[in-house]
Design a protein around this motif. Structure first.
Motif, PDB file in Angstrom:
ATOM      1  N   UNK A  66       5.888  22.464   0.794  1.00 16.37           N
ATOM      2  CA  UNK A  66       4.697  22.027   0.206  1.00 16.37           C
ATOM      3  C   UNK A  66       4.603  21.038  -0.836  1.00 16.37           C
ATOM      4  N   UNK A  67       5.610  21.210  -1.649  1.00 20.50           N
ATOM      5  CA  UNK A  67       5.858  20.377  -2.903  1.00 20.50           C
ATOM      6  C   UNK A  67       6.246  18.967  -2.276  1.00 20.50           C
ATOM      7  N   UNK A  68       7.212  18.711  -1.514  1.00 18.74           N
ATOM      8  CA  UNK A  68       7.739  17.441  -0.786  1.00 18.74           C
ATOM      9  C   UNK A  68       6.423  16.809  -0.370  1.00 18.74           C
ATOM     10  N   UNK A  69       5.735  17.670   0.606  1.00 18.53           N
ATOM     11  CA  UNK A  69       4.497  17.125   1.143  1.00 18.53           C
ATOM     12  C   UNK A  69       3.605  16.521   0.045  1.00 18.53           C
ATOM     13  N   UNK A  70       3.376  17.105  -0.819  1.00 16.64           N
ATOM     14  CA  UNK A  70       2.403  16.520  -2.171  1.00 16.64           C
ATOM     15  C   UNK A  70       2.996  15.166  -2.411  1.00 16.64           C
ATOM     16  N   UNK A  71       4.118  15.088  -2.736  1.00 14.72           N
ATOM     17  CA  UNK A  71       4.835  13.848  -3.042  1.00 14.72           C
ATOM     18  C   UNK A  71       4.474  12.859  -2.036  1.00 14.72           C
ATOM     19  N   UNK A  72       4.683  13.282  -0.795  1.00 11.56           N
ATOM     20  CA  UNK A  72       4.625  12.274   0.190  1.00 11.56           C
ATOM     21  C   UNK A  72       3.390  11.755   0.442  1.00 11.56           C
ATOM     22  N   UNK A  73       2.305  12.698   0.427  1.00  8.34           N
ATOM     23  CA  UNK A  73       1.014  12.210   0.546  1.00  8.34           C
ATOM     24  C   UNK A  73       0.403  11.323  -0.948  1.00  8.34           C
ATOM     25  N   UNK A  74       0.923  11.822  -1.976  1.00  9.59           N
ATOM     26  CA  UNK A  74       0.794  10.970  -2.994  1.00  9.59           C
ATOM     27  C   UNK A  74       1.112   9.444  -2.923  1.00  9.59           C
ATOM     28  N   UNK A  75       2.559   9.292  -2.491  1.00  7.54           N
ATOM     29  CA  UNK A  75       2.872   8.019  -2.453  1.00  7.54           C
ATOM     30  C   UNK A  75       2.350   7.167  -1.019  1.00  7.54           C
ATOM     31  N   UNK A  76       1.930   8.086  -0.241  1.00  4.46           N
ATOM     32  CA  UNK A  76       1.118   7.337   0.949  1.00  4.46           C
ATOM     33  C   UNK A  76      -0.157   6.753   0.576  1.00  4.46           C
ATOM     34  N   UNK A  77      -0.907   7.672  -0.278  1.00  7.70           N
ATOM     35  CA  UNK A  77      -2.126   7.148  -0.880  1.00  7.70           C
ATOM     36  C   UNK A  77      -2.087   5.753  -1.745  1.00  7.70           C
ATOM     37  N   UNK A  78      -0.776   5.482  -2.307  1.00  8.52           N
ATOM     38  CA  UNK A  78      -0.730   4.509  -3.022  1.00  8.52           C
ATOM     39  C   UNK A  78      -0.088   3.196  -2.313  1.00  8.52           C
ATOM     40  N   UNK A  79      -0.170   3.366  -0.989  1.00  8.39           N
ATOM     41  CA  UNK A  79       0.353   2.400  -0.118  1.00  8.39           C
ATOM     42  C   UNK A  79      -0.561   1.940   1.119  1.00  8.39           C
ATOM     43  N   UNK A  80      -0.291   0.975   1.772  1.00 14.46           N
ATOM     44  CA  UNK A  80      -1.125   0.678   2.904  1.00 14.46           C
ATOM     45  C   UNK A  80      -0.764   1.512   4.296  1.00 14.46           C
ATOM     46  N   UNK A  81       0.014   2.157   3.984  1.00  6.45           N
ATOM     47  CA  UNK A  81       0.886   2.843   5.233  1.00  6.45           C
ATOM     48  C   UNK A  81      -0.166   3.953   5.795  1.00  6.45           C
ATOM     49  N   UNK A  82      -0.680   4.114   6.761  1.00  4.90           N
ATOM     50  CA  UNK A  82      -1.132   5.541   7.266  1.00  4.90           C
ATOM     51  C   UNK A  82      -0.489   6.088   8.329  1.00  4.90           C
ATOM     52  N   UNK A  83      -0.213   7.277   8.151  1.00 10.80           N
ATOM     53  CA  UNK A  83       0.405   8.161   8.956  1.00 10.80           C
ATOM     54  C   UNK A  83      -0.568   9.183   9.308  1.00 10.80           C
ATOM     55  N   UNK A  84      -0.217   9.612  10.683  1.00 14.55           N
ATOM     56  CA  UNK A  84      -0.953  10.917  11.281  1.00 14.55           C
ATOM     57  C   UNK A  84      -0.623  12.074  10.380  1.00 14.55           C
ATOM     58  N   UNK A  85      -1.182  13.250  10.588  1.00 14.94           N
ATOM     59  CA  UNK A  85      -0.764  14.450   9.933  1.00 14.94           C
ATOM     60  C   UNK A  85       0.552  14.842  10.517  1.00 14.94           C
ATOM     61  N   UNK A  86       0.647  14.483  12.022  1.00 19.16           N
ATOM     62  CA  UNK A  86       1.912  15.247  12.630  1.00 19.16           C
ATOM     63  C   UNK A  86       3.070  14.011  12.175  1.00 19.16           C
ATOM     64  N   UNK A  87       2.782  12.840  11.865  1.00 22.85           N
ATOM     65  CA  UNK A  87       3.893  11.881  11.347  1.00 22.85           C
ATOM     66  C   UNK A  87       4.478  12.331   9.923  1.00 22.85           C
ATOM     67  N   UNK A  88       3.532  12.727   9.084  1.00 21.33           N
ATOM     68  CA  UNK A  88       3.670  13.201   7.779  1.00 21.33           C
ATOM     69  C   UNK A  88       4.625  14.454   7.822  1.00 21.33           C
ATOM     70  N   UNK A  89       4.243  15.591   8.506  1.00 20.25           N
ATOM     71  CA  UNK A  89       4.850  16.585   8.746  1.00 20.25           C
ATOM     72  C   UNK A  89       6.422  16.576   9.401  1.00 20.25           C
ATOM     73  N   UNK A  90       6.421  15.431  10.328  1.00 24.88           N
ATOM     74  CA  UNK A  90       7.695  15.098  10.827  1.00 24.88           C
ATOM     75  C   UNK A  90       8.663  14.547   9.820  1.00 24.88           C
ATOM     76  N   UNK A  91       8.205  13.676   8.995  1.00 27.04           N
ATOM     77  CA  UNK A  91       8.768  13.201   7.678  1.00 27.04           C
ATOM     78  C   UNK A  91       9.183  14.302   6.766  1.00 27.04           C
ATOM     79  N   UNK A  92       8.377  14.990   6.476  1.00 23.30           N
ATOM     80  CA  UNK A  92       8.690  15.971   5.460  1.00 23.30           C
ATOM     81  C   UNK A  92       9.593  17.051   6.034  1.00 23.30           C
ATOM     82  N   UNK A  93       9.610  17.335   7.195  1.00 24.00           N
ATOM     83  CA  UNK A  93      10.511  18.282   7.942  1.00 24.00           C
ATOM     84  C   UNK A  93      12.099  17.630   7.770  1.00 24.00           C
TER      85      UNK A  93
END
Length: 93
Positions: A66-93
């Protein structure tokens, strides 16, 4: 700073990592030391310690999912990159 970084407390965690003396002031020595962490000649242990103190929000000795997911979501919020929830989960995993 994005509101997501401020809202989740990362700004305070970052400040705390620079404030080595824990006196709520970052002096030049502390600032220089913290900036030196990513450099190639810095020992890997120092880099790892810094990363775990910064990103291990619960200070368990691990960077949890969950800590890593928070960081990934914060980074995505700052970029133009849009990922689905499944893509975010796959990257965090």
């Amino acid at each position: 700073m994005s509101s997501s970084i401020i809202d989740d407390g990362l700004i305070n965690k970052t400040f705390d990592q620079f404030d080595v003396k824990h006196n709520r002031v970052i002096d030049f020595g502390e600032f220089g030391h913290s900036l030196g962490v990513p450099y190639p000649n810095t020992p890997v242990k120092d880099k790892a310690d810094f990363a775990f103190k910064l990103y291990g929000l619960r200070q368990t000795g691990f960077i949890e999912h969950e800590e890593l997911k928070m960081m990934v979501l914060a980074l995505l919020h700052e970029s133009d990159l849009i990922l689905t929830d499944d893509d975010v989960e796959a990257n965090v995993d």
